[in-house]
Design a protein around this motif. Structure first.
Motif, mmCIF file in Angstrom:
data_model
loop_
_atom_site.group_PDB
_atom_site.id
_atom_site.type_symbol
_atom_site.label_atom_id
_atom_site.label_comp_id
_atom_site.label_asym_id
_atom_site.label_seq_id
_atom_site.Cartn_x
_atom_site.Cartn_y
_atom_site.Cartn_z
ATOM 1 N N GLY A 69 -43.507 25.517 54.324
ATOM 2 C CA GLY A 69 -44.635 24.977 55.077
ATOM 3 C C GLY A 69 -44.905 25.749 56.353
ATOM 4 N N ASP A 70 -43.829 26.182 57.045
ATOM 5 C CA ASP A 70 -44.006 26.996 58.248
ATOM 6 C C ASP A 70 -44.789 28.265 57.930
ATOM 7 N N GLY A 386 -34.219 29.781 64.961
ATOM 8 C CA GLY A 386 -34.319 30.817 63.941
ATOM 9 C C GLY A 386 -34.892 30.301 62.633
ATOM 10 N N PRO A 387 -35.678 31.107 61.939
ATOM 11 C CA PRO A 387 -36.348 30.671 60.710
ATOM 12 C C PRO A 387 -35.407 30.427 59.540
ATOM 13 N N ALA A 388 -34.208 30.987 59.570
ATOM 14 C CA ALA A 388 -33.307 30.872 58.418
ATOM 15 C C ALA A 388 -32.303 29.738 58.558
ATOM 16 N N LEU A 389 -32.448 28.894 59.558
ATOM 17 C CA LEU A 389 -31.427 27.874 59.793
ATOM 18 C C LEU A 389 -31.212 26.985 58.573
ATOM 19 N N LEU A 409 -24.054 34.145 61.948
ATOM 20 C CA LEU A 409 -25.280 34.550 61.266
ATOM 21 C C LEU A 409 -26.509 33.951 61.936
ATOM 22 N N TYR A 410 -26.399 32.701 62.355
ATOM 23 C CA TYR A 410 -27.538 32.072 63.021
ATOM 24 C C TYR A 410 -27.808 32.734 64.375
ATOM 25 N N ASP A 411 -26.769 33.131 65.075
ATOM 26 C CA ASP A 411 -26.971 33.857 66.330
ATOM 27 C C ASP A 411 -27.764 35.144 66.096
ATOM 28 N N GLN A 417 -36.899 36.381 66.795
ATOM 29 C CA GLN A 417 -37.859 35.435 67.353
ATOM 30 C C GLN A 417 -37.861 35.486 68.872
ATOM 31 N N ALA A 418 -36.677 35.552 69.479
ATOM 32 C CA ALA A 418 -36.594 35.621 70.938
ATOM 33 C C ALA A 418 -37.289 36.867 71.456
ATOM 34 N N GLN A 419 -37.151 37.977 70.753
ATOM 35 C CA GLN A 419 -37.806 39.215 71.161
ATOM 36 C C GLN A 419 -39.319 39.114 71.015
#
Length: 426
Positions: A69-70, A386-389, A409-411, A417-419
Motif C-alpha cells: 500500500g505504501d 525503514g521500509p523493510a521493517l 539489518l534494520y539499522d 531514507q534518512a539520507q
C-alpha cells in the motif's frame, strides 16, 4: 449515549457544510486501505457528505495495507494519478511523501481549529503547514486478549514481560494457542517491536532524538533491541498458531475474539473491526499495554494513526477540501461512532465518547488518564522508519533471522531514507 456538542468554533466551521450546493456536479474518489473497519467508515462518511451535497458523488477505492500500500501511494502521487482524497499514515510515513511538494496544505480549513494541537505536528511539513486531518481516534499498540480464557485458567493481566511469558506457558500447557500471529499480512508482524516503544523511552528517554541524529542504533541499544527479542522468544517457545505464516489480520481478530488464541498483538483500531465482524464476541476481548521489564513503569505506546490528505493538482481540489473539512467535524465523529463504535479517544474538539464503550476501549482509557502512562510511537517522534521493517519482523517471528541480526539489518535499512530526508549526521 453522550451527545457531542460542538464548540462555538466548530459550530461555525460546520456552517460551511450547510451553505448549499457547489456550482457543478463532481465525482470524487476517496482512496483508503482495505481493512474492513476503514472501508466501513469511509463509505459512511462519503454517504453522509453526499446526503448534504447531492451534486457530489464519492467513490471509495480500496488499496492493500503494509508495504504494498505504501508503494501504491507513493507511485500514484509521483505519477499524478492519486485519488482526489486519500487516507494514509501520519508521522514518519507522511514525511516520506514529501508533503510540501505533493499535498495541499489544509491550515485554512475551518475544522482545523478543532483539531487537537497534539495531533498537528505529526501531519506538519517542513514548511510549518498542516497537511492532514485526523481520520480515526487515537489508539494504543499492545495486546488484545481473550477474557474467557483468562478467567478459565485463572490468569491475571500482566504488567511485566515476565508475567506475560508465564501466562503464555500456562496457556500453552492447557492446549491453547498463546499468541496469534498473522504473517499472511506482513504489517501485522511489527507489533511486538513497535508497541514496545513506551518501554524503550522509559529506559532511554533520549533515544528518539539520538536515533534521528544517527547517534543511537537498535543493534547497540538493548532496550530498543528487546522488541525483536520478543519476536524471537515467541517463535522459539512455540507460542504462535500453526498457520502463522499464512494467517491474515481477520484471522487474528477471529482467533482472539472467539477464543482460538489467548492474545493478539495489535493496534486498538482493530476493536472497530471486531465490532463489525464478530459483534457477539466483542465483550470477550480485553486489552493491555505491551508489558516491559520487571521494575519498569507500565504504560502504553500511542499511535495517532491516519489522516486524510488532498493531493496537489487535483481536478476538484475545493470540493475535496470541503469533504476533508466535514471529516474533521464532530458530526463526522458521530458517523464513526454509529458505524464502528468507540475505538479510542478522538482527536477533534467536541467529539465525546459514549459511556458504554467496548471492554477493550475501557481497558485502554486509564493509560490516557494517568500521568506519564503514554508515549507516542517512535514514528511520531522521529521521521525515520525503514521500509523493510515488516519483512524483517516476519523473518524473526518465523525463526529465519535472530533478533541481533534483525536489529543490525534494520539499522542498515533506515540509512537510505534518512539520507533522502536530508537529516544531519547521515
Amino acid at each position: 449515549m453522550t451527545r457531542m456538542i460542538p464548540s462555538a468554533a466548530l459550530a461555525a466551521a460546520l456552517s460551511t457544510l450547510a451553505s448549499g450546493a457547489f456550482a457543478q456536479e463532481a465525482s470524487l474518489v476517496y482512496l483508503v486501505d482495505n481493512s474492513p473497519d476503514t472501508v466501513a467508515v469511509a463509505e459512511a462518511l462519503a454517504a453522509a457528505y453526499m446526503e448534504q451535497h447531492p451534486e457530489v458523488s464519492i467513490e471509495v477505492e480500496q488499496r492493500p495495507g503494509g508495504a504494498e500500500g505504501d508503494n501504491i501511494i507513493k507511485t500514484r502521487l509521483a505519477t499524478g494519478e492519486m485519488a482526489d482524497v486519500f487516507l494514509y499514515n501520519a508521522g514518519s510515513l507522511f514525511q516520506a511523501l514529501n508533503p510540501t511538494q505533493t499535498l495541499e496544505p489544509l491550515d485554512d480549513l475551518p475544522a482545523m481549529t478543532g483539531v487537537l494541537d497534539g495531533f498537528k505536528p505529526v501531519v506538519t511539513g517542513s514548511d510549518g503547514k498542516v497537511y492532514g486531518v485526523p481520520a480515526q481516534a487515537a489508539m494504543g499498540g499492545g495486546i488484545l486478549y481473550n477474557i474467557p480464557i483468562y478467567e478459565e485458567l485463572g490468569l491475571s493481566v500482566p504488567t511485566t514481560w515476565e508475567e506475560f511469558a508465564a501466562n503464555n506457558e500456562k496457556i500453552k500447557a492447557a492446549g491453547r494457542v498463546p499468541v496469534a500471529q498473522t504473517y499472511g499480512e506482513t504489517w501485522t508482524s511489527q507489533l511486538f517491536m513497535l508497541a514496545d516503544y513506551f518501554n524503550v523511552q522509559a529506559e532511554v528517554p533520549d533515544f528518539a532524538e539520538r536515533y534521528t541524529a544517527n547517534q543511537a542504533k537498535y543493534a547497540d541499544t538493548p532496550a530498543a533491541m528487546r522488541g525483536f527479542e520478543h519476536l524471537q522468544e515467541g517463535f522459539d517457545k512455540g507460542w504462535w498458531n500453526e498457520d502463522f505464516g499464512a494467517a491474515t489480520y481477520d484471522d487474528g481478530l477471529r482467533m482472539v475474539a472467539e477464543g482460538e488464541a489467548a492474545h493478539y498483538p495489535m493496534l486498538t483500531f482493530s476493536i472497530g473491526a471486531i465490532q463489525q465482524t464478530y459483534p457477539e464476541s466483542l465483550e470477550n476481548v480485553g486489552f493491555f499495554a505491551q508489558p516491559g521489564p520487571e521494575g519498569a513503569p507500565n504504560g502504553l505506546t500511542v499511535w495517532y494513526l491516519s489522516a486524510i490528505y488532498v493531493p496537489k493538482g487535483g481536478e476538484h481540489t475545493d470540493i475535496a477540501k470541503d469533504f476533508v473539512n466535514f471529516a474533521g467535524s464532530p458530526e463526522a465523529c458521530q458517523v464513526i461512532l454509529d458505524t464502528i463504535g468507540a475505538t479510542g479517544p478522538f482527536l477533534i474538539e467536541g467529539c465525546e465518547l459514549p459511556a458504554d464503550v467496548p471492554r477493550a476501549v475501557a481497558d485502554m482509557l486509564p493509560y490516557f488518564e494517568g500521568e506519564g502512562r503514554t508515549a507516542p510511537a517512535l514514528e511520531f517522534l522521529s521521521p525515520i522508519k525503514g521500509p523493510a521493517l515488516e519483512q524483517i519482523t516476519v523473518e524473526v517471528g518465523s525463526g529465519i533471522r535472530s533478533a541481533a541480526e534483525a536489529a543490525a539489518l534494520y539499522d542498515q535499512d533506515v540509512v537510505k531514507q534518512a539520507q533522502q530526508l536530508g537529516l544531519e549526521g547521515w
